[in-house]
Motif scaffolding. Structure first.
Motif, PDB file in Angstrom:
ATOM      1  N   ASN A 188       0.761  -1.336  -0.231  1.00  0.00           N
ATOM      2  CA  ASN A 188       0.026  -0.069  -0.043  1.00  0.00           C
ATOM      3  C   ASN A 188       0.899   1.125  -0.131  1.00  0.00           C
ATOM      4  O   ASN A 188       0.179   2.240  -0.368  1.00  0.00           O
ATOM      5  N   PHE A 189       2.031   1.079   0.401  1.00  0.00           N
ATOM      6  CA  PHE A 189       2.899   2.357   0.457  1.00  0.00           C
ATOM      7  C   PHE A 189       3.210   2.991  -0.835  1.00  0.00           C
ATOM      8  O   PHE A 189       3.223   4.127  -0.986  1.00  0.00           O
ATOM      9  N   ASP A 190       3.436   2.096  -1.572  1.00  0.00           N
ATOM     10  CA  ASP A 190       3.675   2.591  -3.166  1.00  0.00           C
ATOM     11  C   ASP A 190       2.459   3.119  -3.840  1.00  0.00           C
ATOM     12  O   ASP A 190       2.514   4.034  -4.532  1.00  0.00           O
ATOM     13  N   PHE A 191       1.239   2.423  -3.314  1.00  0.00           N
ATOM     14  CA  PHE A 191       0.039   2.852  -3.772  1.00  0.00           C
ATOM     15  C   PHE A 191      -0.141   4.246  -3.412  1.00  0.00           C
ATOM     16  O   PHE A 191      -0.670   5.088  -4.172  1.00  0.00           O
ATOM     17  N   SER A 194       2.018   6.897  -5.038  1.00  0.00           N
ATOM     18  CA  SER A 194       1.442   7.097  -6.307  1.00  0.00           C
ATOM     19  C   SER A 194       0.060   8.145  -6.258  1.00  0.00           C
ATOM     20  O   SER A 194       0.162   9.057  -7.001  1.00  0.00           O
ATOM     21  N   GLN A 195      -0.592   8.005  -5.523  1.00  0.00           N
ATOM     22  CA  GLN A 195      -1.795   8.948  -5.226  1.00  0.00           C
ATOM     23  C   GLN A 195      -1.498  10.584  -4.956  1.00  0.00           C
ATOM     24  O   GLN A 195      -1.699  11.140  -5.214  1.00  0.00           O
TER      25      GLN A 195
END
Lengths: 225, 421
Positions: A188-191, A194-195
């Motif tokens: 989720n951290f990558d997610f 990106s947000q």
């Protein structure tokens, strides 16, 4: 703004106090039922943070007393109990919100602000910083009074940052606020990264005079540049 | 082997042995008695013959048996003195039977007018082979009758006597620690069964207590961890906001904060799991699973997009279920989340709603999973450290709470199906 923190755990009480003081609130504390009851009826507060399980009594009884005496303080229950019954009992006794331990300070901050704003009936329900403004009732994002379209989640992210201006917002806290319980696993951290990158691009494109700054790889801070 | 048949087998063998021994003893006693009585008769004959010989010397001339049952021969004194009265079994030709038959013969000697005679008196005997075969038949019949009566008694009486036992056994078989709290009373005055029931009751009470304590312990422990976790998290957050914080320290704090977040999540899942198992959700209402699936798909859309995963919902039927809204949301979202997160780049997830069933399937890198372990606590197939390994255990617990069927299959992709019975 004056806030009373009723919490028997010293460590937690102090952490909440210093966090709220950073938001320039006047913070008082009470560590047991009797002290709490005394303070509640002697002084006026804008908001009360109330733990349920206290030495010498239950926080719910304090709520009952407040209701009987028709005092209209904003109350946010902070409790380790998170069963539906406890929440309903608290809310039916006049609490404005219910926050389950453990929580992030950013989340507490957001809840306190939301509750405090609820009572200010005059004027619009907005949060502002530099040249940007969020209209929470209409869910509009304004830069220099010009409406800029945002997705629902982008709006939520920005809202969270504006409720925690110049404060550290960890990615986990942000994710919990925006995506609820869905954020408990995996990459989720990558997610989120990106947000945030997308949101940064958008802010830059509309010349918003705010900056989302990464902090130690764990979170972000919204500041004026 | 049933107790009833086992006791029957033992009884049959024992009765067989007892009856056989009895038959042998009875036969030898009877034979003794017969000999005794024949021998008495022969002794009596002897006296009568000797009496008659004193009056009628013609008797002394009867040297062979012929038509009568005695024979007399004159012998010397020395031989006569050596003759002792003996009863013995011997064979003699019988005209009527046309064969040799056993007879009892008394051999003796007597003195008459200074002369010595040997006297042999015979008496026909019971035919032993006939006797034995008669006895064999009678004992066989006795044995058969005994066994048959025991079977009948066993089936009628014992079955009735054992009825409370079988009733109790059935209760114990159906007993589920998470459903029942006790077994109903049994109707019996048999002391053993009353004691057995008491022992069962004590055992069940004890087990239940342990079971409840264990359930409570998990919940209490998870509960008590909430406040310390809050303190750790909040103190670390404040520490990270310190202005003079060196970068190295910040990095350590960051790691601790992330670990704490995992611990927090884990604790939350554990608490939820024990709450489900302790049946603390009772706010049941009619939930549209279709609506629920659409909402969750909407919430998770960005995650799917981020991994370039196509999320499709197929609705061939509308599914409505009576359950707690929060649990319904957890049930569907845990499965959809898993399907998205344990997927491949450009993969896909299909949520299918058919008649009273929900199936969620997804493409994945990993092959077939072991259905036996995936629903167990702390099953963790991925290397991802952030997964608690409780997601599917929670799904399973919710299904169990409401009696839904859940199954996993692998037709080339992971497929989870829930049947709302």
């Amino acid at each position: 703004m004056k806030i009373l923190v009723i919490e028997d755990e010293k460590g937690l009480r102090e952490a909440i106090k210093s966090s709220l003081e950073k938001e320039s609130y006047v913070v008082e504390t009470a560590s047991d039922f009797n002290t709490a009851l005394e303070k509640v009826f002697v002084y006026e507060y804008d908001c009360i943070l109330l733990d349920i399980m206290l030495p010498y009594g239950s926080g719910l009884d304090i709520l009952k007393e407040l209701k009987e005496k028709q005092k209209t303080e904003n109350v946010i229950i902070i409790s380790a109990k998170d069963s539906l019954d406890d929440k309903l009992a608290g809310l039916s006794l006049g609490a404005d919100d219910y926050l389950t331990k453990p929580f992030y300070l950013a989340e507490l901050n957001a809840r306190v602000k939301a509750v405090l704003r609820r009572n200010k009936l005059q004027g619009k329900n907005t949060v502002e910083m530099s040249n940007i403004c969020l209209d929470l009732d209409e869910r509009l994002f304004l830069v220099d009074n010009q409406v800029v379209p945002l997705t629902r989640k982008e709006f939520d992210i920005l809202n969270y940052f504006l409720l925690n201006q110049r404060r550290l917002v960890t990615r986990t806290a942000l994710a919990e606020y925006v995506w609820g319980d869905h954020i408990d696993q995996t990459d989720n951290f990558d997610f989120i990264y990106s947000q945030i990158r997308n949101l940064k691009k958008k802010l830059k494109a509309v010349q918003a005079e705010v900056e989302i700054r990464a902090v130690y790889g764990i979170g972000y801070k919204m500041v004026e540049p | 082997m049933k107790l009833l048949n086992q006791s029957l087998a033992y009884l049959t063998v024992s009765i067989f042995v007892i009856v056989s021994i009895w038959a042998a003893v009875f036969y030898s006693n009877m034979l003794d008695e017969i000999h005794d009585s024949i021998d008495d008769g022969l002794d009596n004959y002897r006296l009568l013959i000797i009496q008659k010989a004193q009056k009628d010397t013609l008797v002394l001339k009867k040297h062979t048996f012929d038509e009568s049952n005695y024979a007399i021969q004159e012998i010397s004194k020395s031989i006569a003195l050596n003759i002792r009265d003996t009863h013995q079994d011997t064979l003699m030709y019988m005209l009527n039977e046309e064969k040799m038959e056993p007879v009892r013969m008394l051999t003796t000697a007597f003195e008459l007018d200074k002369r010595y005679y040997k006297l042999r008196v015979i008496s026909s005997m019971v035919e032993e082979d006939d006797q034995i075969s008669n006895l064999l038949w009678s004992t066989s019949w006795l044995f058969i009758i005994l066994v048959v009566s025991i079977i009948v008694i066993n089936n009628l009486v014992l079955r009735k006597l054992w009825k409370p036992f079988y009733g109790l056994l059935q209760q114990l078989k159906e007993f589920r620690i998470d459903k029942n709290t006790s077994i109903p009373p049994i109707q019996t005055t048999t002391q053993e069964f009353v004691e057995l029931k008491q022992a069962c009751d004590i055992l069940i009470a004890h087990t239940l207590e342990t079971y409840n304590l264990q359930k409570q312990f998990t919940e209490n422990a998870a509960h008590e961890l909430q406040t310390p976790l809050a303190i750790i998290t909040n103190k670390l957050e404040l520490l990270l906001e310190e202005k003079q914080l060196p970068d190295e320290n910040a990095e350590v704090i960051t790691q601790v904060l992330q670990t704490t977040a995992r611990l927090k999540q884990f604790n939350k899942s554990l608490l939820l799991l024990s709450k489900i198992e302790n049946k603390q959700f009772f706010d049941n209402q009619l939930i549209s699973i279709n609506q629920m699936a659409q909402n969750i798909a909407g919430d998770l859309e960005e995650f799917a997009q981020f991994k370039n995963i196509t999320l499709t919902i197929e609705q061939t039927d509308s599914v409505e279920v009576e359950m707690d809204a929060h649990l319904a949301s957890i049930l569907v979202s845990n499965l959809v989340k898993n399907a998205i997160f344990h997927n491949v780049e450009h993969g896909n997830v299909t949520v299918n709603l058919s008649y009273r069933a929900l199936s969620i399937s997804n493409t994945s890198q990993s092959g077939e999973l072991d259905e036996k372990v995936i629903f167990k606590r702390f099953f963790n197939n991925s290397e991802s450290q952030k997964s608690t390994g409780l997601g599917l255990a929670i799904v399973y617990a919710i299904c169990k709470l409401y009696g839904f069927g859940i199954s996993y299959s692998y037709p080339g992709r992971h497929c989870f199906e829930i049947r709302f019975s």
